[in-house]
Structure formats: structure tokens, C-alpha cells
Design a protein around this motif. Structure first.
Motif, short mmCIF file in Angstrom:
data_model
loop_
_atom_site.label_atom_id
_atom_site.label_comp_id
_atom_site.label_asym_id
_atom_site.label_seq_id
_atom_site.Cartn_x
_atom_site.Cartn_y
_atom_site.Cartn_z
N CYS A 148 2.69 -5.21 18.77
CA CYS A 148 3.58 -4.36 17.96
C CYS A 148 3.34 -2.89 18.29
N THR B 229 16.17 -6.21 15.29
CA THR B 229 17.34 -5.33 15.28
C THR B 229 17.89 -5.30 16.70
N ILE C 247 17.33 -3.09 18.74
CA ILE C 247 16.27 -2.56 19.63
C ILE C 247 14.98 -3.36 19.48
N MET C 248 14.66 -3.75 18.24
CA MET C 248 13.41 -4.48 18.02
C MET C 248 13.65 -5.98 18.19
N PRO C 249 12.87 -6.62 19.06
CA PRO C 249 13.09 -8.06 19.28
C PRO C 249 12.74 -8.89 18.05
N LEU D 86 4.10 2.93 11.33
CA LEU D 86 4.11 1.97 10.22
C LEU D 86 2.91 2.12 9.28
N LEU E 78 8.86 4.02 20.47
CA LEU E 78 10.23 3.53 20.35
C LEU E 78 10.58 3.28 18.88
N CYS F 58 5.44 -0.38 20.55
CA CYS F 58 6.59 0.40 20.06
C CYS F 58 6.28 1.16 18.77
N HIS F 59 5.26 0.70 18.02
CA HIS F 59 4.96 1.32 16.71
C HIS F 59 3.61 2.00 16.73
N LEU G 79 0.98 -10.41 8.34
CA LEU G 79 1.31 -9.08 8.85
C LEU G 79 1.54 -8.09 7.71
N ARG H 107 8.69 1.29 2.19
CA ARG H 107 9.67 0.20 2.12
C ARG H 107 9.09 -0.91 1.27
N PHE I 124 13.15 -7.20 8.47
CA PHE I 124 13.05 -6.67 9.85
C PHE I 124 12.38 -7.71 10.74
N LEU I 125 11.32 -8.34 10.19
CA LEU I 125 10.56 -9.30 11.01
C LEU I 125 11.35 -10.58 11.25
N GLU J 191 4.27 2.24 5.88
CA GLU J 191 5.45 1.38 5.74
C GLU J 191 5.47 0.62 4.42
N PHE K 274 10.75 -11.85 16.91
CA PHE K 274 9.61 -12.57 17.50
C PHE K 274 9.53 -14.01 17.01
C1 HEC Z 1 10.38 -3.33 21.69
C2 HEC Z 1 9.85 -2.44 20.71
C3 HEC Z 1 9.37 -3.02 19.40
C4 HEC Z 1 8.39 -3.95 19.20
C5 HEC Z 1 7.54 -4.67 20.23
C6 HEC Z 1 8.25 -4.09 17.76
N1 HEC Z 1 9.15 -3.27 17.11
FE1 HEC Z 1 9.35 -3.05 15.12
N2 HEC Z 1 10.86 -1.73 15.40
C7 HEC Z 1 11.27 -1.26 16.62
C8 HEC Z 1 12.32 -0.26 16.41
C9 HEC Z 1 13.02 0.53 17.49
C10 HEC Z 1 12.50 -0.17 15.01
C11 HEC Z 1 13.48 0.72 14.23
C12 HEC Z 1 14.65 -0.10 13.87
C13 HEC Z 1 15.75 0.09 14.84
O1 HEC Z 1 16.09 1.24 15.12
O2 HEC Z 1 16.29 -0.91 15.33
C14 HEC Z 1 11.58 -1.11 14.42
C15 HEC Z 1 11.44 -1.30 13.05
C16 HEC Z 1 10.44 -2.01 12.46
C17 HEC Z 1 10.20 -2.07 11.04
C18 HEC Z 1 11.01 -1.34 9.98
C19 HEC Z 1 10.64 0.13 10.04
C20 HEC Z 1 11.52 1.01 9.16
O3 HEC Z 1 11.07 1.30 8.04
O4 HEC Z 1 12.60 1.40 9.61
C21 HEC Z 1 9.09 -2.87 10.85
C22 HEC Z 1 8.42 -3.22 9.53
C23 HEC Z 1 8.66 -3.31 12.15
N3 HEC Z 1 9.50 -2.77 13.11
C24 HEC Z 1 7.57 -4.13 12.37
C25 HEC Z 1 7.21 -4.60 13.61
C26 HEC Z 1 6.12 -5.53 13.84
C27 HEC Z 1 5.22 -6.08 12.74
C28 HEC Z 1 6.09 -5.79 15.18
C29 HEC Z 1 5.20 -6.76 15.89
C30 HEC Z 1 5.32 -8.13 15.49
C31 HEC Z 1 7.13 -4.98 15.79
N4 HEC Z 1 7.78 -4.28 14.82
C32 HEC Z 1 7.35 -4.94 17.15
C33 HEC Z 1 10.81 -1.63 17.86
C34 HEC Z 1 9.84 -2.59 18.07
#
Ligand code: HEC
Length: 132
Positions: free
Chosen positions: A51, A88, A90-92, A68, A64, A54-55, A104, A75, A83-84, A71, A94
Motif C-alpha cells: 500500500c 477506484t 486509480i486505486m486497484p 493515510l 499517488l 501509493c500511500h 487493515l 473518514r 475504498f478497499l 485516515e 485488491f
Molecule cells: C496504485 C496505487 C495505490 C495502491 C497500491 C493503493 N492505493 Fe489506496 N488509493 C490510491 C489513490 C490514488 C486513492 C485516492 C482515490 C482516488 O483518487 O481514486 C486511494 C485512496 C485510498 C483510500 C481512501 C483515501 C481518502 O480518504 O480519500 C484508502 C483508505 C486507501 N486508498 C487504502 C489503501 C490500502 C489499505 C491499500 C493497500 C491494500 C491501498 N490503498 C493501495 C492509490 C492506491
């Protein structure tokens, strides 16, 4: 100084050194915090799915996605969960199990409890230290 005096001083110093060393290595200054296995598992999930590529947590990680650290308070659990579950554009997604998601969230909760991190609001001093 006589040899017997030297030996005596040496023995006293050796005794004090050993006594103080054993005191330092046996007394624990801070008690261990109670074990939180859900949060520890959540940290493993965080690492397994990378994670932080990107975070950020406390500003460290990829850029990217958002930081968090806070977070959990910014939220609700439901928002994080959604979200998980769906990802979205952009965010895969999983395809995490329910257990992985709840672990988590527990991990993010403990990270949130350690402090707040909004680097944009930090005051940076010339010596490199910051004030939150
Ligand atoms: C490829 C990049 C990428 C990966 C890897 C990724 N995320 Fe994200 N995540 C994002 C993006 C970009 C956003 C913002 C939402 C959007 O713009 O689509 C986001 C948003 C979020 C949010 C909401 C944040 C908010 O308040 O807007 C959470 C919670 C989150 N991710 C958790 C995780 C967790 C936990 C993992 C690992 C399991 C993870 N992400 C892996 C790219 C990623």
C-alpha cells in the motif's frame, strides 16, 4: 599505591560495573504495550499489498494516493472499507478478504492513535526540525 589496594579498587569497580550492567539489562524502563494482533496482521496486509507504494504514513511512501496517517479519524470505517472493497479508477481493487480489511482498519486505527500528520501544516525550522 600498594598492589593490594589496586586489587581492591579493581574489584570494587568490577563489582559496580557488573552490578550496574545487569541492572540496565534486566530493568525494562517502559512496559510493553498490550499486544494487538489484529493491528499487527493489518500491518502485514499493508506490507504484502505494498500500500505504501501509493500511500504515505507520516509522510513516507508513494504520492499517488493520499497520506493515510489520520485516515481513521478523517473518514469513517465504512468509507475506508468501501475504498478497499471496490477500489477506484486509480486505486486497484485488491479483492481483500473481510478479515484482511478489518485487520487493515485496525492497523490504520493504531497508526492514527500515534499522532497526526498533515505535513502541509507543519512549521519547518532552519535546523530541519518541525513543529506540528
Ligand atoms: C496504485 C496505487 C495505490 C495502491 C497500491 C493503493 N492505493 Fe489506496 N488509493 C490510491 C489513490 C490514488 C486513492 C485516492 C482515490 C482516488 O483518487 O481514486 C486511494 C485512496 C485510498 C483510500 C481512501 C483515501 C481518502 O480518504 O480519500 C484508502 C483508505 C486507501 N486508498 C487504502 C489503501 C490500502 C489499505 C491499500 C493497500 C491494500 C491501498 N490503498 C493501495 C492509490 C492506491
Amino acid at each position: 599505591m600498594k598492589d593490594t589496594h589496586k586489587r581492591l579498587v579493581f574489584l570494587v569497580m568490577l563489582f559496580l560495573f557488573l552490578g550496574y550492567s545487569s541492572f540496565l539489562y534486566t530493568v525494562q524502563p517502559f512496559p510493553d504495550p498490550p499486544a494487538n494482533t489484529a493491528a499487527e496482521n493489518g500491518k502485514m496486509v499493508w506490507q504484502n499489498y505494498n500500500c505504501s507504494s501509493c500511500h504515505q504514513i507520516f509522510g513516507l511512501g508513494g504520492y499517488l494516493g493520499p497520506d493515510l496517517t489520520d485516515e481513521y479519524t478523517l473518514r469513517s470505517e465504512a468509507v475506508i472499507n468501501s475504498f478497499l472493497i471496490s477500489g477506484t479508477s486509480i486505486m486497484p481493487n485488491f479483492h481483500l478478504s473481510e478479515q484482511e480489511r478489518s485487520d487493515l482498519i485496525e492497523y490504520l486505527k493504531t497508526v492514527d492513535a500515534t499522532g497526526s500528520a498533515d505535513p502541509k501544516t507543519f512549521k519547518i525550522y532552519t535546523d530541519g526540525t518541525i513543529e506540528q
